[in-house]
Design an enzyme around this catalytic site. Structure first.
Site, PDB file in Angstrom:
ATOM      1  N   TYR A 135      58.902  32.459  59.875  1.00 47.82           N
ATOM      2  CA  TYR A 135      58.792  33.770  60.529  1.00 47.82           C
ATOM      3  C   TYR A 135      57.314  33.986  60.823  1.00 47.82           C
ATOM      4  N   GLY A 177      55.050  31.563  55.813  1.00 45.81           N
ATOM      5  CA  GLY A 177      55.510  30.598  54.813  1.00 45.81           C
ATOM      6  C   GLY A 177      56.340  29.517  55.480  1.00 45.81           C
ATOM      7  N   ARG A 310      56.973  38.582  16.700  1.00 42.29           N
ATOM      8  CA  ARG A 310      55.567  38.680  16.256  1.00 42.29           C
ATOM      9  C   ARG A 310      55.420  39.704  15.152  1.00 42.29           C
ATOM     10  N   GLN A 330      53.379  49.983  20.906  1.00 45.21           N
ATOM     11  CA  GLN A 330      54.058  48.879  21.600  1.00 45.21           C
ATOM     12  C   GLN A 330      55.300  49.415  22.316  1.00 45.21           C
ATOM     13  N   ARG A 333      54.601  51.340  25.509  1.00 47.91           N
ATOM     14  CA  ARG A 333      54.179  50.496  26.658  1.00 47.91           C
ATOM     15  C   ARG A 333      55.347  49.656  27.163  1.00 47.91           C
ATOM     16  N   GLU A 424      55.448  41.385  53.540  1.00 46.99           N
ATOM     17  CA  GLU A 424      56.561  42.233  53.972  1.00 46.99           C
ATOM     18  C   GLU A 424      56.141  43.683  54.091  1.00 46.99           C
TER      19      GLU A 424
HETATM   20  C1  LIG Z   1      63.366  38.129  47.359  1.00 48.66           C
HETATM   21  C2  LIG Z   1      63.526  37.766  48.788  1.00 48.66           C
HETATM   22  C3  LIG Z   1      62.266  37.189  49.325  1.00 48.66           C
HETATM   23  C4  LIG Z   1      62.530  36.636  50.721  1.00 48.66           C
HETATM   24  C5  LIG Z   1      61.351  35.813  51.136  1.00 48.66           C
HETATM   25  C6  LIG Z   1      60.094  36.651  51.175  1.00 48.66           C
HETATM   26  C7  LIG Z   1      58.851  35.754  51.120  1.00 48.66           C
HETATM   27  C8  LIG Z   1      57.668  36.480  51.672  1.00 48.66           C
HETATM   28  C9  LIG Z   1      57.641  36.380  53.159  1.00 48.66           C
HETATM   29  C10 LIG Z   1      56.734  37.364  53.762  1.00 48.66           C
HETATM   30  C11 LIG Z   1      56.899  37.660  55.038  1.00 48.66           C
HETATM   31  C12 LIG Z   1      56.048  38.610  55.714  1.00 48.66           C
HETATM   32  O1  LIG Z   1      55.100  39.157  55.176  1.00 48.66           O
HETATM   33  S1  LIG Z   1      56.542  38.892  57.306  1.00 48.66           S
HETATM   34  C13 LIG Z   1      55.353  39.982  57.978  1.00 48.66           C
HETATM   35  C14 LIG Z   1      55.480  41.370  57.345  1.00 48.66           C
HETATM   36  N1  LIG Z   1      54.666  42.258  58.088  1.00 48.66           N
HETATM   37  C15 LIG Z   1      54.832  43.561  58.008  1.00 48.66           C
HETATM   38  O2  LIG Z   1      55.607  44.090  57.226  1.00 48.66           O
HETATM   39  C16 LIG Z   1      53.993  44.389  58.987  1.00 48.66           C
HETATM   40  C17 LIG Z   1      53.912  45.838  58.545  1.00 48.66           C
HETATM   41  N2  LIG Z   1      53.676  46.669  59.731  1.00 48.66           N
HETATM   42  C18 LIG Z   1      54.731  47.289  60.352  1.00 48.66           C
HETATM   43  O3  LIG Z   1      55.909  47.177  59.953  1.00 48.66           O
HETATM   44  C19 LIG Z   1      54.388  48.142  61.553  1.00 48.66           C
HETATM   45  O4  LIG Z   1      53.179  47.668  62.124  1.00 48.66           O
HETATM   46  C20 LIG Z   1      54.214  49.637  61.145  1.00 48.66           C
HETATM   47  C21 LIG Z   1      53.202  49.760  59.995  1.00 48.66           C
HETATM   48  C22 LIG Z   1      55.577  50.175  60.724  1.00 48.66           C
HETATM   49  C23 LIG Z   1      53.666  50.406  62.329  1.00 48.66           C
HETATM   50  O5  LIG Z   1      54.610  50.285  63.387  1.00 48.66           O
HETATM   51  P1  LIG Z   1      54.149  50.690  64.853  1.00 48.66           P
HETATM   52  O6  LIG Z   1      52.837  50.077  65.126  1.00 48.66           O
HETATM   53  O7  LIG Z   1      55.275  50.370  65.768  1.00 48.66           O
HETATM   54  O8  LIG Z   1      53.857  52.204  64.830  1.00 48.66           O
HETATM   55  P2  LIG Z   1      54.523  53.489  64.288  1.00 48.66           P
HETATM   56  O9  LIG Z   1      54.153  54.462  65.334  1.00 48.66           O
HETATM   57  O10 LIG Z   1      54.098  53.721  62.891  1.00 48.66           O
HETATM   58  O11 LIG Z   1      56.133  53.317  64.314  1.00 48.66           O
HETATM   59  C24 LIG Z   1      56.805  53.701  65.482  1.00 48.66           C
HETATM   60  C25 LIG Z   1      58.168  54.223  65.063  1.00 48.66           C
HETATM   61  O12 LIG Z   1      58.932  53.118  64.561  1.00 48.66           O
HETATM   62  C26 LIG Z   1      59.443  53.420  63.284  1.00 48.66           C
HETATM   63  N3  LIG Z   1      59.497  52.161  62.550  1.00 48.66           N
HETATM   64  C27 LIG Z   1      58.471  51.396  62.182  1.00 48.66           C
HETATM   65  N4  LIG Z   1      58.902  50.307  61.545  1.00 48.66           N
HETATM   66  C28 LIG Z   1      60.259  50.381  61.529  1.00 48.66           C
HETATM   67  C29 LIG Z   1      61.291  49.544  60.998  1.00 48.66           C
HETATM   68  N5  LIG Z   1      61.025  48.399  60.330  1.00 48.66           N
HETATM   69  N6  LIG Z   1      62.573  49.907  61.178  1.00 48.66           N
HETATM   70  C30 LIG Z   1      62.859  51.061  61.822  1.00 48.66           C
HETATM   71  N7  LIG Z   1      61.928  51.921  62.337  1.00 48.66           N
HETATM   72  C31 LIG Z   1      60.649  51.565  62.182  1.00 48.66           C
HETATM   73  C32 LIG Z   1      58.460  54.393  62.701  1.00 48.66           C
HETATM   74  O13 LIG Z   1      59.064  55.173  61.672  1.00 48.66           O
HETATM   75  C33 LIG Z   1      58.115  55.231  63.925  1.00 48.66           C
HETATM   76  O14 LIG Z   1      59.203  56.118  64.111  1.00 48.66           O
HETATM   77  P3  LIG Z   1      58.892  57.611  64.625  1.00 48.66           P
HETATM   78  O15 LIG Z   1      58.018  58.246  63.579  1.00 48.66           O
HETATM   79  O16 LIG Z   1      60.259  58.248  64.718  1.00 48.66           O
HETATM   80  O17 LIG Z   1      58.188  57.436  65.947  1.00 48.66           O
HETATM   81  C1  LIG Z   2      52.022  35.160  49.905  1.00 49.97           C
HETATM   82  C2  LIG Z   2      52.124  35.706  51.306  1.00 49.97           C
HETATM   83  C3  LIG Z   2      53.159  35.286  52.137  1.00 49.97           C
HETATM   84  C4  LIG Z   2      53.244  35.748  53.446  1.00 49.97           C
HETATM   85  N1  LIG Z   2      54.243  35.274  54.272  1.00 49.97           N
HETATM   86  C5  LIG Z   2      54.272  35.674  55.562  1.00 49.97           C
HETATM   87  C6  LIG Z   2      55.266  35.154  56.462  1.00 49.97           C
HETATM   88  O1  LIG Z   2      56.094  34.335  56.077  1.00 49.97           O
HETATM   89  N2  LIG Z   2      55.259  35.566  57.755  1.00 49.97           N
HETATM   90  C7  LIG Z   2      54.345  36.479  58.210  1.00 49.97           C
HETATM   91  O2  LIG Z   2      54.387  36.807  59.394  1.00 49.97           O
HETATM   92  N3  LIG Z   2      53.397  37.008  57.380  1.00 49.97           N
HETATM   93  C8  LIG Z   2      53.354  36.620  56.078  1.00 49.97           C
HETATM   94  N4  LIG Z   2      52.400  37.150  55.237  1.00 49.97           N
HETATM   95  C9  LIG Z   2      51.401  38.085  55.770  1.00 49.97           C
HETATM   96  C10 LIG Z   2      51.676  39.489  55.296  1.00 49.97           C
HETATM   97  O3  LIG Z   2      52.792  40.006  55.922  1.00 49.97           O
HETATM   98  C11 LIG Z   2      50.442  40.359  55.592  1.00 49.97           C
HETATM   99  O4  LIG Z   2      49.367  39.868  54.830  1.00 49.97           O
HETATM  100  C12 LIG Z   2      50.745  41.796  55.230  1.00 49.97           C
HETATM  101  O5  LIG Z   2      51.607  42.364  56.193  1.00 49.97           O
HETATM  102  C13 LIG Z   2      49.474  42.657  55.113  1.00 49.97           C
HETATM  103  O6  LIG Z   2      48.810  42.670  56.346  1.00 49.97           O
HETATM  104  P1  LIG Z   2      47.234  42.391  56.383  1.00 49.97           P
HETATM  105  O7  LIG Z   2      46.984  41.116  55.686  1.00 49.97           O
HETATM  106  O8  LIG Z   2      46.812  42.553  57.785  1.00 49.97           O
HETATM  107  O9  LIG Z   2      46.609  43.561  55.518  1.00 49.97           O
HETATM  108  P2  LIG Z   2      45.645  44.725  56.046  1.00 49.97           P
HETATM  109  O10 LIG Z   2      46.438  45.700  56.839  1.00 49.97           O
HETATM  110  O11 LIG Z   2      44.460  44.104  56.668  1.00 49.97           O
HETATM  111  O12 LIG Z   2      45.292  45.411  54.638  1.00 49.97           O
HETATM  112  C14 LIG Z   2      43.972  45.492  54.159  1.00 49.97           C
HETATM  113  C15 LIG Z   2      43.752  46.902  53.650  1.00 49.97           C
HETATM  114  O13 LIG Z   2      43.739  47.796  54.769  1.00 49.97           O
HETATM  115  C16 LIG Z   2      44.561  48.928  54.471  1.00 49.97           C
HETATM  116  N5  LIG Z   2      45.093  49.485  55.720  1.00 49.97           N
HETATM  117  C17 LIG Z   2      45.546  48.795  56.785  1.00 49.97           C
HETATM  118  N6  LIG Z   2      45.975  49.638  57.745  1.00 49.97           N
HETATM  119  C18 LIG Z   2      45.799  50.898  57.266  1.00 49.97           C
HETATM  120  C19 LIG Z   2      46.074  52.208  57.774  1.00 49.97           C
HETATM  121  N7  LIG Z   2      46.599  52.408  58.990  1.00 49.97           N
HETATM  122  N8  LIG Z   2      45.759  53.261  56.990  1.00 49.97           N
HETATM  123  C20 LIG Z   2      45.251  53.071  55.738  1.00 49.97           C
HETATM  124  N9  LIG Z   2      44.960  51.864  55.218  1.00 49.97           N
HETATM  125  C21 LIG Z   2      45.238  50.793  55.969  1.00 49.97           C
HETATM  126  C22 LIG Z   2      45.656  48.360  53.596  1.00 49.97           C
HETATM  127  O14 LIG Z   2      46.273  49.412  52.831  1.00 49.97           O
HETATM  128  C23 LIG Z   2      44.873  47.394  52.715  1.00 49.97           C
HETATM  129  O15 LIG Z   2      44.344  48.085  51.613  1.00 49.97           O
HETATM  130  C24 LIG Z   2      52.298  36.686  53.920  1.00 49.97           C
HETATM  131  C25 LIG Z   2      51.271  37.136  53.080  1.00 49.97           C
HETATM  132  C26 LIG Z   2      51.184  36.653  51.773  1.00 49.97           C
HETATM  133  C27 LIG Z   2      50.083  37.144  50.884  1.00 49.97           C
END
Ligand SMILES: CCCCCCCCC/C=C/C(=O)SCCNC(=O)CCNC(=O)[C@H](O)C(C)(C)COP(=O)(O)OP(=O)(O)OC[C@H]1O[C@@H](n2cnc3c(N)ncnc32)[C@H](O)[C@@H]1OP(=O)(O)O
Ligand SMILES: Cc1cc2nc3c(=O)[nH]c(=O)nc-3n(C[C@H](O)[C@H](O)[C@H](O)COP(=O)(O)OP(=O)(O)OC[C@H]3O[C@@H](n4cnc5c(N)ncnc54)[C@H](O)[C@@H]3O)c2cc1C
Length: 627
Positions: A135, A177, A310, A330, A333, A424
């Site tokens: 992804y 990943g 322990r 203990q 906590r 995530e």
């Molecule tokens: C154990 C198993 C292990 C399984 C295996 C796991 C192993 C680890 C793998 C890791 C994988 C990853 O990390 S994958 C990458 C993960 N990355 C992330 O999670 C990125 C996080 N960022 C985001 O999701 C977005 O950028 C977010 C912060 C929400 C901002 O979104 P936008 O820029 O579009 O801006 P916003 O204006 O805030 O959002 C617009 C509107 O969309 C809505 N919205 C936003 N996200 C939404 C969503 N997901 N679903 C529905 N609605 C959503 C908001 O509420 C707003 O609604 P209104 O208020 O009504 O307008």
């Molecule tokens: C072990 C691991 C596995 C991963 N696997 C995947 C994967 O499979 N696929 C994938 O696509 N990604 C993956 N990722 C990436 C992961 O999804 C991102 O690292 C995560 O979404 C955080 O984004 P960033 O690194 O840009 O953090 P940043 O957003 O740069 O965060 C840095 C700091 O900025 C702050 N910040 C950022 N925006 C704001 C805001 N608007 N207001 C206030 N504070 C803010 C945060 O709170 C944080 O303290 C993985 C990461 C890790 C560590």
């Protein structure tokens, strides 16, 4: 001695039916049978051993992970395991690997954002592991800000293709990943450009490597991003870097359930909210909440069993010293963490239901609960992962010095778990999403749109609207306070779902009573921890606060005789726990002593390097300019 249960005296104190609690923890009698059988299958198969991981180099660790993944797949095929059993097997193998992302993200993304036709083409290949997916969303320059991603996908109507390109260094895909060395395909998220117009971020299926010789396809520069935190097992995961150099893919490899591009180059936004592009993250976040209860329960199981083994201080007339689990410090906590493990289990069950419900509604184009589902998954993912990461570290400290040994299982559990606070969705960023949802609800108070579901309680904050003092100042200015409000909202969710669980029929002698004690511990511990907020807002009086503290102490005393049985109910094998301190029979000291000698450093009595460095030192053969 081997075969003796050194915790039998603790188990005999139990006041409830542990086997019945095992079924509550598993979720159902069927789930318990599957979990129990698969966990024992994995534990009994030397092909899944993991006790030597800390002595492997990164390359050895990675290759061993590939071997285990292939062995697990062969086991699944040979034993004709169901999808449920296969998922349980991957869980109990307990090895971060490309399979987590293939099954946990790549497949859900296609299911959630692909058209029927695209699902029919790609899912069979993925389910049979004839392709291995990752992804690829995060980039070097952007992770949280998805709309800031720089990778481009430009439609070429001449050839009916998209051109995927990394225009800048910061647009390099970074972190996905499985990407670094294994994945053959990616769901790559890119800024769609059609007819010169930017249309936001969309998902594209891109083949990365040849299915013949695994070499990267033309235009792909791909590799691993390097060692990660703590030298732990997460280094078995090949988080990768990927740059595209004008890579062409067929138009039908853009995931088109949410929006489409026609062969004429027309961009069509279907009548589903664009946020469905984020659908895979909603799915994974709800699984991460259930996973938090697993990770926390592992740490609590280790710390509870060891706290009963322990003994330190307190010997009377030469008698045995005091079990550290009997110290009130203990207990204060450890037991809130035990209660949290159960609390997260039940809120995770509810969240799984909420996700299934919103998914069903989406299929009927009913988007009414999508905002609430997003807020709940984002908020609970943030709350439970923060509490679990902190809780694992607290469990390490509860085990004293031996908690710092790899053989305790706790350092690796911590190292593997903590990125859950970041991946995530970074936890603060997700709480800001919840805060935005709450503020949107407040702004609608007084309108005809009444808050329902998990925010129904907010009708009671209507007075906020009258004073409007706090609402005028910007969201950004108040964001730190709003994040705290978001945490409080999520804590209310956890407590209310625990209470709802207790309103269900729960069979087994004394089981419901134990859960009531744990629910009260969870709630009163929160009240104690946030006493200042409750007092300053007039929600409670100082007398209430004192009563809560007294009741907490009483509840800890009620849990004490049942503590070992409550962690036995997790039904973890010693293999899965991977901890000498947490072993079922409590025979800790002989096992610790035996394990020490297995360390490679003890292969020789005189260490490598002695003759080269130490002997010259001892024999003063190293002349120093001055002493
Ligand atoms: C154990 C198993 C292990 C399984 C295996 C796991 C192993 C680890 C793998 C890791 C994988 C990853 O990390 S994958 C990458 C993960 N990355 C992330 O999670 C990125 C996080 N960022 C985001 O999701 C977005 O950028 C977010 C912060 C929400 C901002 O979104 P936008 O820029 O579009 O801006 P916003 O204006 O805030 O959002 C617009 C509107 O969309 C809505 N919205 C936003 N996200 C939404 C969503 N997901 N679903 C529905 N609605 C959503 C908001 O509420 C707003 O609604 P209104 O208020 O009504 O307008
Ligand atoms: C072990 C691991 C596995 C991963 N696997 C995947 C994967 O499979 N696929 C994938 O696509 N990604 C993956 N990722 C990436 C992961 O999804 C991102 O690292 C995560 O979404 C955080 O984004 P960033 O690194 O840009 O953090 P940043 O957003 O740069 O965060 C840095 C700091 O900025 C702050 N910040 C950022 N925006 C704001 C805001 N608007 N207001 C206030 N504070 C803010 C945060 O709170 C944080 O303290 C993985 C990461 C890790 C560590």
């Amino acid at each position: 001695m081997e075969g003796v249960d050194h915790l039998a005296h603790e188990r005999n104190k139990s006041e409830f039916d542990v086997d019945a609690m095992k079924i509550v923890w598993a979720g159902s009698p069927h789930a318990f049978v599957v979990s129990d059988r698969i966990s024992k299958l994995v534990a009994s198969d030397p092909g899944f051993r993991k006790d030597n991981r800390s002595t492997l180099s990164r390359k050895e660790l990675f290759k061993n992970t590939l071997r285990k993944a292939a062995y697990a797949w062969k086991t699944i095929i040979d034993l004709h395991l169901s999808e449920e059993e296969a998922a349980k097997l991957r869980f109990y193998v307990d090895e971060p690997a490309f399979t987590d992302v293939h099954w946990g993200m790549f497949i859900p993304a296609i299911k959630g954002q692909g058209t029927e036709e695209q699902q029919q083409k790609w899912l069979p290949l993925a389910y049979k592991m004839q392709i291995i997916g990752c992804y690829a969303q995060t980039e070097l320059g952007h992770g949280s800000n998805v709309q800031g991603l720089e990778t481009t996908a430009t439609f070429d109507p001449q050839t009916d293709e998209f051109i995927i390109h990394s225009p800048t260094l910061t647009s390099s895909k970074w972190w996905p990943g499985g990407l670094g060395k294994v994945a053959t395909h990616a769901i790559a998220y890119a800024l769609l450009i059609v007819g010169g117009r930017e249309q936001g971020v969309h998902g594209f299926i891109v083949q990365l490597r040849s299915l013949e010789d695994h070499s990267p396809l033309p235009g792909m520069t791909v590799g691993d991003i390097g060692m990660k935190f703590g030298n732990g097992a997460y280094n078995a995961m090949d988080n990768g870097v990927l740059r595209f150099d004008h890579v062409r893919i067929p138009r039908n490899q853009m995931l088109m359930r949410v929006s489409q591009v026609t062969c004429e180059g027309k961009y069509k936004q279907s009548d589903v909210p664009r946020q469905l592009v984020y659908g895979a993250m909603l799915y994974v976040r709800q699984t991460i909440v259930a996973d938090a209860s697993c990770a926390l329960s592992r740490a609590v199981c280790i710390a509870t069993r060891y706290s009963a083994v322990r003994r330190q201080f307190g010997s009377q007339n030469g008698g045995p010293e005091t079990q550290v689990i009997d110290y009130k410090t203990q207990q204060s906590r450890l037991f809130p963490l035990l209660a949290s493990a159960y609390a997260f289990r039940f809120v995770g069950e509810w969240l799984k239901w909420l996700y299934a419900d919103v998914t069903q509604r989406l299929q009927a184009n009913d988007f009414s609960t999508l905002p609430e589902a997003h807020a709940c998954t984002a908020g609970l993912k943030s709350l439970t992962t923060t509490a679990t990461a902190d809780g694992i570290e607290e469990c390490r400290k509860l085990c004293g010095g031996h908690g710092y040994l790899c053989s305790s299982g706790l350092p690796e559990l911590f190292a593997v778990y903590v990125p859950a606070c970041t991946y995530e969705g970074e936890n603060t960023v997700l709480l800001l999403q919840v805060a935005r949802f709450l503020m949107k609800t407040v702004s609608q108070l007084g309108s005809s749109k009444k808050p329902v579901g998990t925010i129904a309680y907010m009708t009671r904050v209507e007075h906020l609207m009258q004073c409007r003092c706090g609402v005028q100042r910007g969201f950004a200015e108040l964001s730190a306070d709003l994040v705290e409000a978001a945490v409080a909202h999520c804590q209310l969710l956890v407590v209310s779902k625990f209470i709802e669980k207790l309103q269900q029929e729960i069979p087994g002698k004394g089981v419901k009573q134990q859960l009531e004690v744990l629910c009260n511990i969870y709630a009163l511990f929160l009240l104690h921890k946030h006493q200042g907020d409750f007092l300053s807002t007039g929600c409670i009086t100082p007398k209430h606060a004192a009563l809560a503290n007294d009741e907490l102490r009483s509840l800890y005393s009620q849990v004490r005789p049942n503590a070992i049985a409550l962690v036995d109910a997790f039904n973890y094998t010693d293999h899965y726990l991977g901890s000498i301190l947490g072993c079922y029979d409590g025979n800790v000291y002989p096992k610790l002593y035996e394990a020490a000698w297995k360390d490679p450093l003890n292969e020789s009595v005189v260490p490598d390097g002695y003759h080269q460095y130490i002997r010259p030192l001892l024999k003063q053969e190293i002349r120093t300019a001055r002493l």
